[in-house]
Design an enzyme around this catalytic site. Structure first.
Site, PDB file in Angstrom:
ATOM      1  N   TYR A 142     -19.100 -47.616 -45.288  1.00  0.00           N
ATOM      2  CA  TYR A 142     -19.770 -47.744 -43.990  1.00  0.00           C
ATOM      3  C   TYR A 142     -20.780 -46.633 -43.756  1.00  0.00           C
ATOM      4  O   TYR A 142     -21.695 -46.782 -42.960  1.00  0.00           O
ATOM      5  CB  TYR A 142     -18.742 -47.720 -42.837  1.00  0.00           C
ATOM      6  N   LYS A 189      -8.250 -48.940 -54.520  1.00  0.00           N
ATOM      7  CA  LYS A 189      -8.635 -49.871 -55.590  1.00  0.00           C
ATOM      8  C   LYS A 189      -8.982 -49.005 -56.789  1.00  0.00           C
ATOM      9  O   LYS A 189     -10.095 -49.033 -57.331  1.00  0.00           O
ATOM     10  CB  LYS A 189      -9.824 -50.731 -55.103  1.00  0.00           C
ATOM     11  N   ASP A 221      -5.641 -55.436 -53.014  1.00  0.00           N
ATOM     12  CA  ASP A 221      -5.378 -56.880 -53.121  1.00  0.00           C
ATOM     13  C   ASP A 221      -3.869 -57.140 -53.053  1.00  0.00           C
ATOM     14  O   ASP A 221      -3.407 -58.054 -52.361  1.00  0.00           O
ATOM     15  CB  ASP A 221      -6.008 -57.474 -54.382  1.00  0.00           C
ATOM     16  N   ASP A 245     -10.002 -51.477 -42.314  1.00  0.00           N
ATOM     17  CA  ASP A 245     -10.598 -52.413 -41.354  1.00  0.00           C
ATOM     18  C   ASP A 245     -10.018 -53.811 -41.578  1.00  0.00           C
ATOM     19  O   ASP A 245      -9.578 -54.497 -40.650  1.00  0.00           O
ATOM     20  CB  ASP A 245     -12.120 -52.410 -41.581  1.00  0.00           C
ATOM     21  N   ASP A 249      -6.665 -55.950 -39.397  1.00  0.00           N
ATOM     22  CA  ASP A 249      -6.857 -57.265 -38.749  1.00  0.00           C
ATOM     23  C   ASP A 249      -5.828 -58.256 -39.292  1.00  0.00           C
ATOM     24  O   ASP A 249      -5.257 -59.052 -38.555  1.00  0.00           O
ATOM     25  CB  ASP A 249      -8.268 -57.811 -39.001  1.00  0.00           C
TER      26      ASP A 249
END
Ligand code: NAD
Length: 356
Positions: A142, A189, A221, A245, A249
């Site tokens: 970001y 990751k 994942d 993020d 959610d």
């Protein structure tokens, strides 16, 4: 206790839910003999309309002068489908996190028993789930370099982390794990990304200082899959900005709805408390927004920024009692909820105030 709270409602349902949670804070002050003074500031689309800037300097100055910030949401439909817009409401939120050094986003995911049926996950898998996410907020893809080349036909966003950025949030997550069930899952990751390999290296090193904490590392994942398959296996989850993020959610479905999830953004100075949901254009102005995420954010504010644990608990108890009474907003109602128990934003606020 005398405290000064800055209210930044922002856009859309942000304004609707913050109105209610500010009333809740006022009620707590009256009941427990505190004095909270409130000021207000602009951000996002509301600030662009008024000043041309999604984060006016006045908002930063007022934030720095406050003891805590109660935040709504930013966003406006006119920007969502206009990738060419140079000034965007979300720049206000990213900007204030950066300006105030709010590097750690805490998102507690705890299901109220009464909402077991509101989740799309089976109750026997969910019951007892209690997760605390630590999402890094000021680094990663970001905030890395971004741009276009090849006449605009190629685009890039660079994921970047420095050692100190990982260390400071990892420290907060380990300290928190020590006060909970002493389990920490770091999500990255590292099989693909160099920034994740640095992340893992830092967490592994810090783990040596916390021998009592059981540490595991999951690739993002696999973590996404495990959150739904077996949410109870998690206690503290530590992760970067982008993965956090998305995973939070996803985890909102454990709590039944986006309308139930609170968050705290903290650094070394003033803390900012906001629901995880956005400005929800689809329900703005209809009185349908669930104010509980914002109310639970106010409870976090009292606990984390002011150390008022009893007062914070009183809000949680009022929410619990309201849900036990069968009262619901539409997003957490199910087919068995009688129509007269489905409330709008203000009525849900009044139900909480009455129980406080
Ligand atoms: P959203 O969180 O606003 O809404 C997603 C869905 O959840 C919608 O159907 C909405 O009606 C529902 N929902 C969200 N909060 C609810 C509540 N309190 N009560 C009942 N239902 C609720 O996400 P989105 O639709 O992807 O984005 C809308 C705008 O919000 C966009 O402009 C986006 O950029 C912005 N946004 C802002 C933030 C933030 O301010 N922190 C976060 C996410 C999105």
């Amino acid at each position: 206790m005398n405290k000064h709270i800055l209210v930044i409602p922002g856009d859309g349902i942000g304004k609707e839910v913050v109105t209610v949670s500010q009333q809740v804070l006022q009620k707590v002050a009256t009941r427990f003999g505190h004095t909270f003074t409130f000021d207000e500031a602009l951000i996002g689309h509301a600030a662009i309309e008024a000043t041309g800037n999604p984060l006016p300097q006045e908002t930063i100055d007022k934030s720095n002068a406050s003891d805590a910030i109660l935040f709504g949401a930013v966003g406006h439909p006119k920007y969502d489908n206009d990738p060419s817009a140079k000034v965007r409401p979300e720049q206000g939120l990213l900007g204030i996190r950066k300006a105030l050094g709010l590097y750690a986003n805490l998102r507690p995911i705890k299901l109220f028993d009464e909402l077991l049926s509101a989740s799309s996950i089976r109750p026997e898998i969910l019951r007892g789930a209690d997760i605390l996410f630590f999402r890094e907020l000021t680094g990663d893809i970001y905030f890395g370099e971004k741009g276009r080349k090849d006449n605009g036909d190629t685009a890039y966003d660079i994921a970047i982390y420095s050692r100190y950025e990982v260390e400071r949030i990892a420290r907060k997550a380990f300290d928190s794990a020590m006060t909970r069930r002493k389990k920490l899952c770091s999500v990255d990751k590292a099989n693909v990304l160099e920034s994740s390999r640095l992340w893992r290296e830092v967490v592994q090193k810090m783990a040596l200082e916390y021998p009592e904490v059981e540490v595991e590392h999951q690739f993002v994942d696999a973590a996404a899959m495990l959150l739904i398959k077996d949410p109870r296996r998690f206690d503290v989850v530590l992760t970067g900005n982008l993965f956090g993020d998305i995973l939070t959610d996803e985890a909102s479905q454990i709590a039944g709805s986006m309308g139930m999830l609170a968050s705290a953004s903290i650094g070394d100075t003033v803390g900012l408390y906001e629901p995880i949901h956005g400005s929800a254009h689809d329900i703005t102005g209809k009185g349908l927004a669930n104010p509980l995420a914002s109310i639970l954010s106010a409870a976090l504010l009292l606990d984390i920024s002011f150390g008022l644990k009893t007062e914070s608990e009183a809000i949680l108890e009022a929410v619990d009692a309201t849900l036990k009474a069968g009262l619901r907003t539409r997003d957490i109602a199910d087919s068995s909820t009688p129509a007269n128990l489905i409330l709008g934003t203000d009525a849900m606020g009044e139900a909480i105030l009455a129980r406080l």
